[in-house]
Design a protein around this motif. Sequence first.
Motif, PDB file in Angstrom:
ATOM      1  N   GLU A 179       0.831  -1.205   0.000  1.00  0.00           N
ATOM      2  CA  GLU A 179       0.000   0.000   0.000  1.00  0.00           C
ATOM      3  C   GLU A 179       0.867   1.257   0.000  1.00  0.00           C
ATOM      4  N   SER A 182       2.542   1.729  -3.392  1.00  0.00           N
ATOM      5  CA  SER A 182       1.537   2.128  -4.381  1.00  0.00           C
ATOM      6  C   SER A 182       1.217   3.608  -4.254  1.00  0.00           C
ATOM      7  N   SER A 186       2.220   6.379  -7.161  1.00  0.00           N
ATOM      8  CA  SER A 186       1.110   7.074  -7.826  1.00  0.00           C
ATOM      9  C   SER A 186       1.125   8.568  -7.559  1.00  0.00           C
TER      10      SER A 186
END
Length: 345
Positions: A179, A182, A186
């Motif tokens: 998580e 990510s 991003s």
Amino acid sequence: MIKNPTPRIIAFLTATILTCVVGLISIIFKSSFVEILLEVTLNFIVSFVLTLYALEFFIYRKIKLVYKSIHQLKTGKSDPVFPPLFGSTEDPIAGVTQDVLNWAKDQAVEIEQLRKNETFRKEFLGNVSHELKTPIFNVQGYINTLLDGALDDPEVNLHFLSKASKSADRLASLVEDLESISQLESGYLTMEMETFDVHDLIKDVFDSMEFIAHDKNISFGFKEGCDVPFIVEADKSRIRQVVVNLVSNSIKYGNKDGHTIVGLYDMDENTLVEITDNGIGVEPEHIPRLFERFYRVDRSRSRAEGGTGLGLAIVKHIIEAHNQTINVRSSIGVGTTFGFTLRKG
């Protein structure tokens, strides 16, 4: 032979040839000098204008339509402005040809990048499934063993429950790291910048990890002259995450009775932080890939130490999110040094 002639040059050459032909015909028919001069002049002007108009309107502007399509595909911006007729001093075909070549090269690079991303995606999915499979299967095995009768044995059930708990903790750590990486990749995770003493932060990490280092009797310390305040501007919680990860690695791969030493250096606008151990070191061929997700130098030892394989990738993303750099140098049997920079506060 003229290379890359412009529409004006082509029109001029065409008009000149036609004018010479008309002039020769006029001479053959023995026209007067004035008549020949008028015919030649009029023919040159008409031939030049008509040829230039044909080139500009029927060829040049159609080529510009092709260019417009390429331009829109490349940038997605508004339509380019067409130059007025007879106003171009450049070779339109050469310009458009170059644009097409550049566009083709860009497309080739983009296609190659997409292929690399696809390969990377497949490898990443394979790594994720492999890393998740081990703790999930372990938890399943322990629970099934307990359900098959081991639950009634007080000694066995506590042992298996402890094993299942460790596997669940590793699974939770892996999901948390996935998580985090990510969010960092991003760009959704913003840095909460503040001014703080990175020396105090590192000292606090040392205090919190002493119990982990105790099993190997690894000592912590600062290099001479570095045990003083160093004020930086960064996301304190994220930099703490970086330091915890690097110090944890120095313990995992450090030798018994070894040490982890931190150096802090003034680098004009930045502060350089170096975390050094005297552990087993890393072979040169592995160093360029250390920050890749799930890359392990020694897979069996890494899993035995409980790592998720994402720690250094997260460290790299955090430092780069601060617009700073991180590097590593290592020698087998000598140790490893991770260095990263932070902006001064």
